[in-house]
Structure formats: C-alpha cells, structure tokens
Design an enzyme around this catalytic site. Sequence first.
Site, short mmCIF file in Angstrom:
data_model
loop_
_atom_site.label_atom_id
_atom_site.label_comp_id
_atom_site.label_asym_id
_atom_site.label_seq_id
_atom_site.Cartn_x
_atom_site.Cartn_y
_atom_site.Cartn_z
N LYS A 183 2.86 10.50 -0.96
CA LYS A 183 2.12 10.77 0.21
C LYS A 183 2.80 11.58 0.97
CE LYS A 183 -1.72 7.73 0.35
NZ LYS A 183 -2.75 6.93 1.20
N THR A 243 -6.07 -11.84 3.29
CA THR A 243 -6.94 -11.18 2.70
C THR A 243 -7.89 -12.30 2.37
OG1 THR A 243 -5.72 -11.93 0.77
CG2 THR A 243 -5.60 -9.51 1.46
N THR A 284 -9.95 -5.37 1.12
CA THR A 284 -10.71 -5.92 1.98
C THR A 284 -11.36 -4.74 2.89
OG1 THR A 284 -8.75 -5.73 3.55
CG2 THR A 284 -9.17 -7.80 2.58
N GLY A 285 -10.93 -3.63 2.60
CA GLY A 285 -11.83 -2.26 3.00
C GLY A 285 -11.27 -2.19 4.58
N SER A 324 0.50 14.02 -5.05
CA SER A 324 -0.97 13.83 -5.19
C SER A 324 -1.53 12.58 -5.81
CB SER A 324 -1.68 15.04 -5.41
OG SER A 324 -2.20 14.93 -7.12
N ASP A 362 0.89 -1.21 -0.13
CA ASP A 362 0.03 -0.11 -0.01
C ASP A 362 1.05 1.13 -0.11
OD1 ASP A 362 -2.29 -1.66 0.18
OD2 ASP A 362 -1.83 -1.76 2.43
N GLN A 366 2.19 -6.43 -2.96
CA GLN A 366 2.27 -6.18 -1.31
C GLN A 366 3.79 -5.59 -1.16
OE1 GLN A 366 1.84 -9.93 -2.73
NE2 GLN A 366 -0.26 -8.95 -2.79
N GLY A 403 -4.31 -4.97 -4.87
CA GLY A 403 -5.52 -4.22 -5.42
C GLY A 403 -5.04 -2.76 -5.58
N HIS A 404 -5.44 -2.14 -6.53
CA HIS A 404 -5.35 -0.88 -6.82
C HIS A 404 -6.26 -0.15 -7.74
CE1 HIS A 404 -1.87 -2.12 -9.34
NE2 HIS A 404 -2.64 -1.65 -9.98
N LYS A 457 1.80 2.09 -5.04
CA LYS A 457 2.50 1.62 -6.18
C LYS A 457 1.74 1.88 -7.46
CE LYS A 457 2.95 -2.66 -4.62
NZ LYS A 457 2.81 -2.29 -2.98
N LYS A 493 -9.20 -1.05 7.92
CA LYS A 493 -8.50 0.12 8.20
C LYS A 493 -6.96 -0.26 8.24
CE LYS A 493 -9.43 3.72 11.67
NZ LYS A 493 -9.97 4.07 12.97
N ARG A 494 -6.17 0.80 7.76
CA ARG A 494 -4.52 0.30 7.87
C ARG A 494 -4.15 1.04 9.06
NH1 ARG A 494 -3.90 2.57 1.89
NH2 ARG A 494 -4.78 0.74 0.93
P1 IMP Z 1 -2.45 -13.13 2.14
O1 IMP Z 1 -1.50 -12.55 1.17
O2 IMP Z 1 -3.83 -12.84 1.77
O3 IMP Z 1 -1.93 -14.45 2.91
O4 IMP Z 1 -2.18 -12.08 3.62
C1 IMP Z 1 -1.14 -12.29 4.34
C2 IMP Z 1 -0.81 -10.70 4.89
O5 IMP Z 1 -0.36 -9.76 3.76
C3 IMP Z 1 -2.02 -9.96 5.63
O6 IMP Z 1 -1.33 -9.01 6.64
C4 IMP Z 1 -2.26 -9.13 4.40
O7 IMP Z 1 -2.93 -7.90 5.13
C5 IMP Z 1 -1.07 -8.73 3.64
N1 IMP Z 1 -1.38 -8.45 2.38
C6 IMP Z 1 -1.74 -9.25 1.29
N2 IMP Z 1 -1.77 -8.48 0.27
C7 IMP Z 1 -1.51 -7.20 0.74
C8 IMP Z 1 -1.64 -5.95 -0.25
O8 IMP Z 1 -1.77 -5.90 -1.16
N3 IMP Z 1 -1.22 -4.78 0.44
C9 IMP Z 1 -1.04 -4.75 1.71
N4 IMP Z 1 -1.03 -5.99 2.62
C10 IMP Z 1 -1.32 -7.25 1.97
#
Ligand code: IMP
Length: 434
Positions: free
Chosen positions: A335, A134, A305-306, A419, A13, A228, A40-41, A16, A308-309
């Site tokens: 940012k 996720t 997944t929506g 931005s 996040d 990731q 996801g983006h 990218k 909160k970070r």
């Molecule tokens: P998984 O990849 O679904 O097995 O999740 C494992 C960990 O990676 C969890 O902490 C997720 O929140 C994190 N994670 C997986 N994909 C992303 C992403 O695209 N952005 C941020 N965190 C991610």
Amino acid sequence: MTNVVVIGSQWGDEGKGKIVDWLSERADIVVRFQGGHNAGHTLVIDGTSYKLSLLPSGVVRPGKMAVIGNGVVVDPHALIAEIDKLEKQGVKISPENLRIADNATLILSLHRELDGIREDAASNSNSGVKIGTTRRGIGPAYEDKVGRRAIRIMDLADLETLPGKVERLLTHHNALRRGLGENEVTHETIMQELTSVADRVLPYRETIWLMLDKERRRGARILFEGAQGSLLDIDHGTYPFVTSSNTVAGQASAGSGMGPGSLGYILGITKAYTTRVGEGPFPTELTDEIGQFLGEKGREFGTVTGRKRRCGWFDAALVRQSVATNGITGIALTKLDVLDGLDELKICVGYTLDGKDIDHLPASQGQQARVEPVYITLEGWKESTVGARSWADLPAQAIKYVRQVEELIGAPVALLSTSPERDDTILVTDPFED
Ligand code: IMP
C-alpha cells in the site's frame, strides 16, 4: 528452496491476502497455524472473488493441499458455512485438498456468546476492559484449551468419552454464566451441537505433524499463513488489547507440529503506514484529515466486521520490534500508493516516555498509553506509484521512503506491492528460492 512463513508485522490487515495468494501458487501445501475465523481476506482469482476466514488460501487453487493446524481454533459452523459457500462458487473441497489437525480446539456457540457478553458488559460498565474483539469466540475457546477442558476435533469421534468432556466444560462455563447473570447451558444442547456437526468435520481430520513431516522429507514446498499481526500477539503485542493466540512466526512451528528448523524464510507483511481495528494503544494514530485521507484512500474497513480501521504514520520502532520477535528475513511492503500525493510523510523512529527517549514500546499498559512518538519527516511525492512493477517506475522520493523504512526496521524489502492486482508487485527476492 525453502519453506516460507508469512506473518503480519503490525496490527493485522497489512495486505497478507494478496501476498499469500501469490506465494500459494508456488507452494504445495498452505498451513494455518493460529487464530480462527477472526481473520479475513478476499482473493481475486481469474476475476472471481473468494472470501476466506478460516480456510487457508491454498484451498481455492486446484492441486494444493490446505491444512488447518492444531494451533487454530475451529468453529465447526463457520467451517461448514465457508466450505458450502466456496462450493457454491465452484471450488471443490474434500479431504483431497483440506485436512484439519485432529488435535485442534473447537469453538462452540457458548464461546461465541461469552465473547459477546463480555464485550457488552465491558462497554456498559467501568469494570471490564473492552477489547473490541471480533466476537467470534476466539478468546474463550483458547481459554478452554489452556484450561485443559476444551473439546477437540478428534473428540467428535469418541462418543463414549464426549459426554464426560462436555460435563467438565459446562461445570466451568455455567459457573461463569451464573456469575454474569446469564442462563445456564444444558448438557443436551452442547451434545446436540457437537453431534450435528461431527459428520461434516470428521472426514477432514488428520495427524498433521506426521503428514507435514512426510511432506517435508519428500521436498514439498510448505507455506505457513499467519493471521492477525505481531502486535496482536498474546505475549508480544499490546496486551490486553491483543488476540488470544501467538501470532509471531515461532507459532508456525508449535501450531502445526513442524519443528522450527524447517520453517525457512520469514516474510513480514508490512503496510507503508499503520492501521489498527479495535481498542488499544496506537502511538502514531492520526485523528486529523491525514488519518481520514489514509482511511479513505486505503479503503480501511475490516473484512470480517466491517469496522472502520484507525490510521496513522508508519511506526518503525514497532516494526523493528516485530523484525526481532519474528526473526523476519525480509518484508513485503504494501500500500505504498496510498501515500501518493501527500506533501510530507512522517516516520516514527522511537518514543519519549515521561521526558526520556526510548527506542521500543514498553510492555506496560500504562506506559504504552503515555508514550509520545518521535518522528523524522520526509518529503512526499506527487506522482502515482500505482501499478509500478520496477524500481525505475517509482519516483525518487518514494524510493527514499522505502530505503529509510528498510534502514530503520533492520530488514530488507523482498517484495513491494503497488496495487491490489497480483502482478503489480516489485519482486526483489523470491522467498521460496532464497
Ligand atoms: P479477537 O481475535 O476476536 O479476540 O479480537 C482481539 C483483537 O484482535 C481485536 O482488537 C480485533 O480487532 C483484533 N483482530 C482479530 N483478528 C483480526 C484481524 O484479522 N485483523 C485485524 N485485527 C484483528
């Protein structure tokens, strides 16, 4: 001219999407090499927004080839749904602009189920470790790949050997499911699942290493799109709170079949502060009003997944580690504007562990939970940096912050994003031309 690998240098996040989009316009081919639809983006092109999870960014740009490499785990249902959704938005997707490695591993419904079952079981007891995944089946699919029992894309074309492969897969999964108190999955269910998607998936299959080798030789510009972040890497991340693939730049090679000598510029996308989704250590996490401020101003909610970070100060010790493990040539700092208005800013430069100073995050889970960050404090700035397109547009304190980051992590800023708009970028170095 060179090829470019884009990876996240933190926990994902980092922003990218915008940078990959900007670079994909300059590329001929965009390749994903790990992860799956856990990424996801959102891309905004000419006012239309496209949500991508599994497909490489290049797919929405006419004339670009999008490639899903062998290192990716492909959920065929998610693939078909994403293709259909984009086609409804007018994006034409065919083997003309999308190819999938014939040796990529499939994510099946039983993987998705198992991911959820394990996460729920870990939440409801003290026995398991809740990762906060996720729930897309990513981990279970990679387990089967490494366990040499996975079903791969090309297996869909071989109906003679497929039943035996499914049998082997189910021997393992049904033993696991019985142990977890779940119903067994029948052979027929999986065969039906596989045959129902085969016709939609098979037309895209390709010998990707061969295709990339030909393209490289003819001088194509290849962009590798990481998903990731490096701290979620299965080896170099905060294990076990990681994803199940190698997310570092070296995987661009193993996950696509293009040798490491051709990778070129490694661009580490780096957020001016730190965020993380899911469980796991986070030394600079802020649970106070400043953390709240960063989360709200930075709109820090997961795209997939929506959720909160979690938010915190910039951790230079961790990014320095990513610079090393990825071989980062330069970073894209994103940012920075979220920090506008804060009186003072902290940057973590190292840690103390049981009273001793250390300059990197140790690998042990217990030690990672115990480290205390060591900070330097910088003066903040009141002016807005939103939309800055040259260094002259930035307040002196903001420039000082950026220079301090460069010095502490040991890598230069190649791009500074100010931005979500693609043109709001200060370009120091064009990675393709470096
Ligand atoms: P998984 O990849 O679904 O097995 O999740 C494992 C960990 O990676 C969890 O902490 C997720 O929140 C994190 N994670 C997986 N994909 C992303 C992403 O695209 N952005 C941020 N965190 C991610």
